[in-house]
Design an enzyme around this catalytic site. Structure first.
Site, PDB file in Angstrom:
ATOM      1  N   CYS A  68       0.832  -1.214   0.000  1.00 17.35           N
ATOM      2  CA  CYS A  68       0.000   0.000   0.000  1.00 17.35           C
ATOM      3  C   CYS A  68       0.864   1.261   0.000  1.00 17.35           C
ATOM      4  O   CYS A  68       1.536   1.565   0.981  1.00 17.35           O
ATOM      5  CB  CYS A  68      -0.920  -0.045   1.223  1.00 17.35           C
ATOM      6  SG  CYS A  68      -1.685   1.515   1.678  1.00 17.35           S
ATOM      7  N   CYS A  71       0.014   3.974   2.591  1.00 21.07           N
ATOM      8  CA  CYS A  71       0.431   3.518   3.924  1.00 21.07           C
ATOM      9  C   CYS A  71       1.896   3.866   4.153  1.00 21.07           C
ATOM     10  O   CYS A  71       2.289   4.342   5.217  1.00 21.07           O
ATOM     11  CB  CYS A  71       0.279   1.999   4.061  1.00 21.07           C
ATOM     12  SG  CYS A  71      -1.417   1.428   3.974  1.00 21.07           S
TER      13      CYS A  71
END
Ligand code: ZN
Length: 145
Positions: A68, A71
């Protein structure tokens, strides 16, 4: 604030009793002798989850995954927040890929997701990455500052 706080160790999950006036003195775990409040996020795992929810300090969990991008870009912000909130809030990162059962239990639908726990109960949740001032403001609105 009470005279002493119960704080789970991020390393061994042992529950420590730390005098309130010692929170800033880098208290060590009675069991494993490592830092109870390391001033940086620790890894939350399935097996330590129940223990880590205990204690007197709020727990802020960042749910993330290796693949991600948002993230990863949020990670430095989360680390800065851990420094700023040291002794007032505990910060943990939950790898949703490595802990799929726990991610499912927490009903994670998108990442990054931030979940704030107080007294072992979820009190607030936010999806998406945001800058440090906004993160601190959100926590402030939840009584964590
Ligand atoms: Zn320990």
């Amino acid at each position: 604030m009470p005279d002493a706080l119960l704080i789970p160790c991020p390393h061994c999950n042992g529950l420590n009793r730390i005098p309130a006036d010692r929170l800033a003195d880098r208290p060590k775990c009675g069991r494993c002798k490592q830092a109870v409040l390391p001033g940086k996020p620790f890894a939350l795992k399935q097996e330590g989850y129940a223990s880590q929810l205990r204690g007197d300090l709020p727990l802020l969990v960042d749910v993330w995954a290796e693949w991600c991008g948002p993230c990863k870009s949020f990670s430095p912000t989360f680390e800065q927040a851990a420094v700023q909130l040291s002794g007032r809030c505990r910060l943990a990162k939950l790898d949703s890929e490595a802990n799929p059962q726990l991610a499912g239990q927490l009903n994670i639908r998108s990442i990054p997701t931030l979940i704030l726990f107080k007294g072992g109960v979820e009190v607030a949740r936010q999806s998406g990455a945001f800058p440090l001032p906004q993160l601190l403001a959100w926590l402030g609105s939840q009584g964590v500052s």
